[in-house]
Design a protein around this motif. Structure first.
Motif, mmCIF file in Angstrom:
data_model
loop_
_atom_site.group_PDB
_atom_site.id
_atom_site.type_symbol
_atom_site.label_atom_id
_atom_site.label_comp_id
_atom_site.label_asym_id
_atom_site.label_seq_id
_atom_site.Cartn_x
_atom_site.Cartn_y
_atom_site.Cartn_z
ATOM 1 N N ALA A 123 -21.448 -14.978 -0.356
ATOM 2 C CA ALA A 123 -22.664 -14.851 -1.233
ATOM 3 C C ALA A 123 -22.776 -13.395 -1.134
ATOM 4 O O ALA A 123 -23.341 -12.471 -2.085
ATOM 5 N N GLY A 124 -22.796 -12.607 0.156
ATOM 6 C CA GLY A 124 -23.208 -11.231 0.225
ATOM 7 C C GLY A 124 -22.130 -10.423 -0.635
ATOM 8 O O GLY A 124 -22.404 -9.513 -1.454
ATOM 9 N N ALA A 125 -20.868 -10.834 -0.507
ATOM 10 C CA ALA A 125 -19.926 -9.868 -1.265
ATOM 11 C C ALA A 125 -19.983 -10.192 -2.753
ATOM 12 O O ALA A 125 -19.967 -9.164 -3.592
ATOM 13 N N VAL A 126 -20.389 -11.288 -3.402
ATOM 14 C CA VAL A 126 -20.616 -11.324 -4.878
ATOM 15 C C VAL A 126 -21.690 -10.616 -5.371
ATOM 16 O O VAL A 126 -21.922 -10.382 -6.427
ATOM 17 N N LEU A 127 -22.726 -10.248 -4.381
ATOM 18 C CA LEU A 127 -23.655 -9.521 -4.705
ATOM 19 C C LEU A 127 -23.637 -8.001 -4.620
ATOM 20 O O LEU A 127 -24.453 -7.252 -4.563
ATOM 21 N N GLY A 128 -22.511 -7.690 -4.192
ATOM 22 C CA GLY A 128 -22.181 -6.246 -4.031
ATOM 23 C C GLY A 128 -22.383 -5.720 -2.720
ATOM 24 O O GLY A 128 -22.185 -4.443 -2.686
ATOM 25 N N ALA A 129 -22.276 -6.494 -1.601
ATOM 26 C CA ALA A 129 -22.171 -5.861 -0.346
ATOM 27 C C ALA A 129 -21.065 -5.925 0.211
ATOM 28 O O ALA A 129 -19.943 -6.788 0.292
ATOM 29 N N GLY A 130 -20.478 -4.635 0.735
ATOM 30 C CA GLY A 130 -19.259 -4.209 1.241
ATOM 31 C C GLY A 130 -19.257 -4.952 2.888
ATOM 32 O O GLY A 130 -20.294 -5.308 3.315
ATOM 33 N N PRO A 131 -18.123 -4.708 3.509
ATOM 34 C CA PRO A 131 -17.710 -5.217 4.774
ATOM 35 C C PRO A 131 -18.845 -5.000 5.787
ATOM 36 O O PRO A 131 -19.502 -5.745 6.446
ATOM 37 N N PHE A 132 -19.229 -3.563 5.953
ATOM 38 C CA PHE A 132 -20.184 -3.054 6.800
ATOM 39 C C PHE A 132 -21.341 -3.547 6.677
ATOM 40 O O PHE A 132 -22.394 -3.831 7.267
ATOM 41 N N ASP A 133 -21.766 -3.386 5.261
ATOM 42 C CA ASP A 133 -23.040 -3.755 4.712
ATOM 43 C C ASP A 133 -23.299 -5.306 5.112
ATOM 44 O O ASP A 133 -24.439 -5.621 5.557
ATOM 45 N N ARG A 134 -22.314 -6.073 4.831
ATOM 46 C CA ARG A 134 -22.564 -7.540 5.397
ATOM 47 C C ARG A 134 -22.609 -7.676 6.681
ATOM 48 O O ARG A 134 -23.645 -8.641 7.129
ATOM 49 N N PHE A 135 -21.955 -6.999 7.690
ATOM 50 C CA PHE A 135 -22.133 -7.026 8.970
ATOM 51 C C PHE A 135 -23.535 -6.726 9.309
ATOM 52 O O PHE A 135 -23.944 -7.284 10.127
ATOM 53 N N PHE A 136 -24.034 -5.694 8.798
ATOM 54 C CA PHE A 136 -25.547 -5.132 9.337
ATOM 55 C C PHE A 136 -26.548 -5.999 8.975
ATOM 56 O O PHE A 136 -27.560 -6.175 9.613
ATOM 57 N N HIS A 137 -26.380 -6.427 7.768
ATOM 58 C CA HIS A 137 -27.523 -7.044 7.040
ATOM 59 C C HIS A 137 -27.291 -8.523 6.859
ATOM 60 O O HIS A 137 -28.465 -9.005 6.690
ATOM 61 N N ILE A 138 -26.331 -9.059 7.287
ATOM 62 C CA ILE A 138 -26.324 -10.604 7.203
ATOM 63 C C ILE A 138 -25.931 -11.317 8.601
ATOM 64 O O ILE A 138 -26.615 -11.901 9.220
ATOM 65 N N VAL A 139 -24.630 -10.581 9.105
ATOM 66 C CA VAL A 139 -24.108 -11.074 10.458
ATOM 67 C C VAL A 139 -25.069 -10.844 11.488
ATOM 68 O O VAL A 139 -25.583 -11.758 12.225
ATOM 69 N N LEU A 140 -25.426 -9.653 11.638
ATOM 70 C CA LEU A 140 -26.241 -9.270 12.797
ATOM 71 C C LEU A 140 -27.605 -9.819 12.828
ATOM 72 O O LEU A 140 -27.894 -10.261 14.058
ATOM 73 N N PRO A 141 -28.193 -9.665 11.622
ATOM 74 C CA PRO A 141 -29.721 -10.409 12.084
ATOM 75 C C PRO A 141 -29.333 -12.020 12.151
ATOM 76 O O PRO A 141 -30.455 -12.414 12.914
#
Lengths: 232, 406
Positions: A123-141
């Motif tokens: 879901a994050g990827a199709v909204l334009g979030a790259g791998p690090f973006d996804r890690f810090f804003h989805i995975v980490l929280p």
């Protein structure tokens, strides 16, 4: 003149703190890789990571002692690079602790990453979030609690280490003399009063740390991740 | 044959005309699954993708969005190559400019509704849409500070839809967006999807296993069966036969049920039916019936079927086309004009075509240039001895005229 037990405490905290930082930096990508891995070699890597859980610390310490000595390549390389001997140094006990506490950091993280799954990442990827973006804003929280657990367990386990340090670090005040070794010294010297003091403070602080870890994991346990993000 | 070519095979100067096309030429192969598809899809309106489960509908959307790493072939979106396995080009999902709304909204549970929307708008480079505009359009204003876990299924999908739009994709993909919702939320969301498409002129590909749903909102329909799109079969005729105008496609599928020769059509993919889009003459004739018009004749249906467009007042509905369908089995044939019948709809028409199956007969009947399908038993066909070109009367109850709400 500094109190030798206080000095041992400082050495212990330095060792455990540095070990925890290194473990989080190395353990996170390793846990991620294992969580996403589908190859057959996954079990082999998992077994290697889990080895310190079952191996007598003296076995690990023994092999590390040999590897760190100037006669063998790792020890030689270290000496060439830093000009100092690796065995019986602060660096040696940190490296030993990293290996020894690895499963305590990697396993909770791997489990958390596996549980999180790919749904929200897609879901994050199709909204334009790259791998690090996804890690810090989805995975980490969403895996914050597991990171706290992993760091606490890694730290606590490193503080409680004895066998490996005795083998590769010896008992050098201010360098490798940590609390568990100091306690052993007091017992050897029949100084039970000091031994009691160290033992009870280690016991109480470990108890407090572990209670805090369980408290953090208690209330919501990612229940929400599954209800919103789960597939079918 | 030029119309058959995909843009990738054409020289660059002639690519101008592909500005408005999604060109697919892909092959996805798993152990027990294969999807091979070559089709250009115009980037206008809403295109439905239909097929039974396992036909690869969702996989197709995921491939377009860049979530299926095993996809081979070429995908070009309005001249922008997304995938070209020959040239080793694989654009990552985050670079494709393709939005995807999943069946299970997949909202970020650690963020509020507002922050879920912000997640998309912050990462959007063009930002021609304002956040408030979209919040208002999707009716999310009262929910902005709600944790997403406290939302109902319908609300979750509305947030997911708003979030996808705020990323300002060139193409929006909807993967069974209604399947987890109750009937009322379905109607609301379907309405919202149409509104969004029209307001933002955003091309949409809409996957569903429910033909009713697609019949309500789609302009075109792509039919996938048996892991291979029907139209990938050799002949150019078949090619065009399985992608096209929604009503036309439903009629094609209806006719195919009666020519079991094509093995790619497995069983009854749809119920044989007539798909209509006819202007509304009156929303209520005083007896709870709405009236829609053919050229010279009229069709009555229960006014309750119009609830679908609930936000629009009755007066404004007049003149608007109503999409509805009538099952072929719900229409009967009469050789003379029936005068003494409670059945309100009686249309005169001419038999165009007669297709026979073992026990059933499908009649295709032309009423005021609109094709109707009627299925009767072989027994009735024997009795009435219907012939092509014969003039007949169709009879069906008002309640046989159905919309998505039924």
């Amino acid at each position: 003149m500094q109190n030798p037990d206080l000095q041992a405490l400082i050495t212990t905290l330095q060792m455990a703190g540095l070990t925890t930082v290194i473990l989080l930096i190395l353990g996170t990508p390793l846990a991620w890789y294992l969580a996403k891995m589908t190859s057959r070699f996954k079990v082999v890597i998992e077994a290697v990571v889990a080895l310190p859980l079952v191996l007598p610390p003296t076995v690990l310490g023994f092999y590390l002692l040999i590897a760190f000595s100037p006669e063998y390549l790792p020890g030689q390389l270290w000496q060439q690079a830093t000009g100092q001997q690796l065995a019986f140094s602060f660096s040696a006990i940190v490296i030993g602790s990293v290996l020894y506490s690895l499963p305590f950091v990697v396993q909770p993280l791997q489990k958390a990453f596996e549980q999180l799954g790919d749904n929200l990442l897609e879901a994050g990827a199709v909204l334009g979030a790259g791998p690090f973006d996804r890690f810090f804003h989805i995975v980490l929280p969403l895996t914050k609690a597991s990171f706290i657990t992993a760091a606490s367990l890694g730290f606590a386990h490193t503080v409680g280490e004895f066998g490996v340090i005795l083998m590769i670090g010896g008992n050098i005040p201010g360098e490798t003399r940590v609390l568990s070794i100091a306690l052993f010294d007091h017992v050897e010297a029949f100084d039970y009063a000091k031994a009691h003091l160290l033992a009870i403070s280690l016991l109480i602080s470990s108890m407090i740390l572990l209670s805090a870890v369980y408290l953090i994991n208690l209330p919501k346990k990612h229940r929400n991740v599954n209800s919103v993000g789960a597939d079918k | 044959m030029t119309t058959d070519d995909t843009c990738s095979t054409l020289p660059p100067e002639s690519q101008k005309s592909f500005d408005n096309l999604l060109c697919l030429d892909i092959n996805i192969h798993y152990e027990n699954f294969r999807l091979a598809l070559k089709q250009d899809i115009p980037l206008t309106g809403i295109t439905g993708i239909f097929g039974h489960s396992g036909s690869g509908k969702s996989t197709l959307l995921r491939a377009i969005a860049g979530l299926e790493p095993k996809t081979q072939g070429q995908i070009t979106l309005a001249n922008k190559p997304l995938l070209n396995s020959n040239g080793a080009l694989v654009l990552k999902s985050e670079q494709r400019g393709v939005g995807l709304v999943f069946q299970n909204s997949r909202l970020f549970p650690h963020l509020s509704v507002m922050k879920n929307l912000n997640f998309a708008s912050k990462r959007c480079k063009n930002s021609t849409l304002t956040l408030n505009e979209i919040i208002e359009l999707t009716g999310l204003t009262p929910l902005l500070n709600t944790p997403v876990t406290a939302l109902s299924g319908g609300q979750q999908q509305r947030v997911a839809l708003a979030r996808a739009i705020l990323a300002e994709p060139q193409l929006l993909l909807l993967d069974e967006p209604l399947s987890a919702l109750d009937q009322q939320s379905k109607a609301q969301l379907l309405n919202l999807i149409t509104t969004i498409q029209q307001r933002l002129s955003l091309p949409i590909l809409y996957v569903s296993h429910s033909l009713d749903e697609l019949q309500q909102v789609c302009d075109n329909l792509l039919v996938l069966t048996n892991n291979t799109a029907i139209m990938t079969k050799k002949s150019a005729n078949e090619h065009s036969a399985f992608f096209g105008n929604i009503h036309h496609m439903i009629h094609q599928l209806t006719q195919r049920q009666y020519q079991a020769i094509d093995s790619t059509v497995q069983g009854n993919i749809i119920q044989p039916q007539t798909s209509l889009a006819l202007p509304i003459l009156s929303t209520n004739n005083g007896h709870g019936l709405a009236v829609i018009s053919l050229q010279k004749q009229q069709i009555l249906l229960p006014s309750s079927q119009l609830v679908f467009a609930e936000k629009i007042t009755a007066e404004r509905l007049v003149g608007q086309p109503l999409r509805c369908f009538i099952l072929a089995s719900d229409i009967s044939i009469c050789l003379t004009e029936p005068h003494n019948s409670s059945i309100v709809n009686q249309l005169q028409g001419t038999i165009n075509n007669i297709k026979k199956d073992n026990t059933k007969v499908l009649l295709s009947i032309d009423c005021d240039a609109q094709e109707f399908f009627v299925s009767i038993s072989a027994y009735s066909q024997n009795k009435l001895a219907l012939k092509q070109g014969q003039s007949v009367f169709l009879q069906f109850k008002a309640s046989a005229v159905r919309t998505f709400l039924n």
